[in-house]
Motif scaffolding. Sequence first.
Motif, short mmCIF file in Angstrom:
data_model
loop_
_atom_site.label_atom_id
_atom_site.label_comp_id
_atom_site.label_asym_id
_atom_site.label_seq_id
_atom_site.Cartn_x
_atom_site.Cartn_y
_atom_site.Cartn_z
N VAL A 252 0.86 -1.36 -0.07
CA VAL A 252 0.04 0.00 0.17
C VAL A 252 0.82 1.26 0.08
O VAL A 252 0.70 2.32 -0.98
CB VAL A 252 -0.82 -0.05 1.22
CG1 VAL A 252 -1.76 1.10 1.40
CG2 VAL A 252 -2.04 -1.34 1.28
N LYS B 172 -7.01 6.08 -8.15
CA LYS B 172 -7.49 4.74 -7.26
C LYS B 172 -7.85 3.31 -8.22
O LYS B 172 -7.45 2.33 -7.69
CB LYS B 172 -8.55 5.03 -6.35
CG LYS B 172 -8.15 6.10 -5.13
CD LYS B 172 -9.33 6.45 -4.47
CE LYS B 172 -8.91 7.58 -3.60
NZ LYS B 172 -10.12 7.83 -2.66
N ARG C 87 0.01 8.67 -2.36
CA ARG C 87 0.62 7.52 -1.83
C ARG C 87 2.18 7.62 -1.71
O ARG C 87 2.73 8.43 -2.50
CB ARG C 87 0.32 6.27 -2.82
CG ARG C 87 -0.88 5.96 -2.93
CD ARG C 87 -1.14 4.58 -3.71
NE ARG C 87 -0.30 3.56 -3.13
CZ ARG C 87 -0.22 2.49 -3.72
NH1 ARG C 87 -0.87 2.21 -5.00
NH2 ARG C 87 0.15 1.21 -3.26
#
Length: 255
Positions: A23, A73, A113
């Motif tokens: 992630v 996303k 991110r």
Amino acid sequence: MNSSHILEVWGDFACFSRPELAVERYSYPCPTPSAARGVFEAIYFKPQFYWQITRIDLLSSPNYIALRRNEVKDKISESAVKKWIKGTAAVEPLLADADKSITGTDQKGRTQRQTMALKTPRYRLHAHIVPRPGNESELHAYNSQFTRRATQGKCFQQPYLGCREFIAFFRLVENADAEPKSCDYSQDIGFMLYDVFDIRSNNYEARFKRDSDNWKQIKPAVSIFKARIERGVLEVPPVGSDKVLKSTLTVERND
């Protein structure tokens, strides 16, 4: 006797994401065997053989850098693109700056991110060609063609170091004895991703002949191995070795 090929690869950045930290990406200190295989395949590949990575040399110590990027996303599936081409479905663009009030879900749009990448990496990759059954007599031709392409800097696509935006440059190493030694760096990495496919299976044959039936024959099969860098060298066991742990689970592709 099978010839070993050596490539020196380098770039501005690299990220070989550890699967347990996917992630917020955190890179292994060196390429996984599957990432190294991708570099060789970008230069020369045929469904009649597969590349067996044997060794990875670190020519510089890992130098981590923190990157924060804006990413979308969601992604467009292949089946959706086929429907758009046929005109059986309306085109749905990716709205990077849309929020939930527009898309109706918080699973779309843009997000930030973190990535712990490697800066100015440089490696030496060792591999050899393993012909699939029935193609052993062509091994010499495969080796010659790879050497010719790598010497001339030819590739089917630009090789990359973990992420497609981290492009790699390469050169063929013809005399390993004249090259500098690997750096003085050691680390017990623990379990490392070996590959996401069983490279001995000729998945690519179905991929090249793909249609709605054959495409589903391609099933990812994750394998791992215990990796240790010793004085800048990561030894990679062959795919058939007991040191390579293979999952009994496979994942069916839906697209």
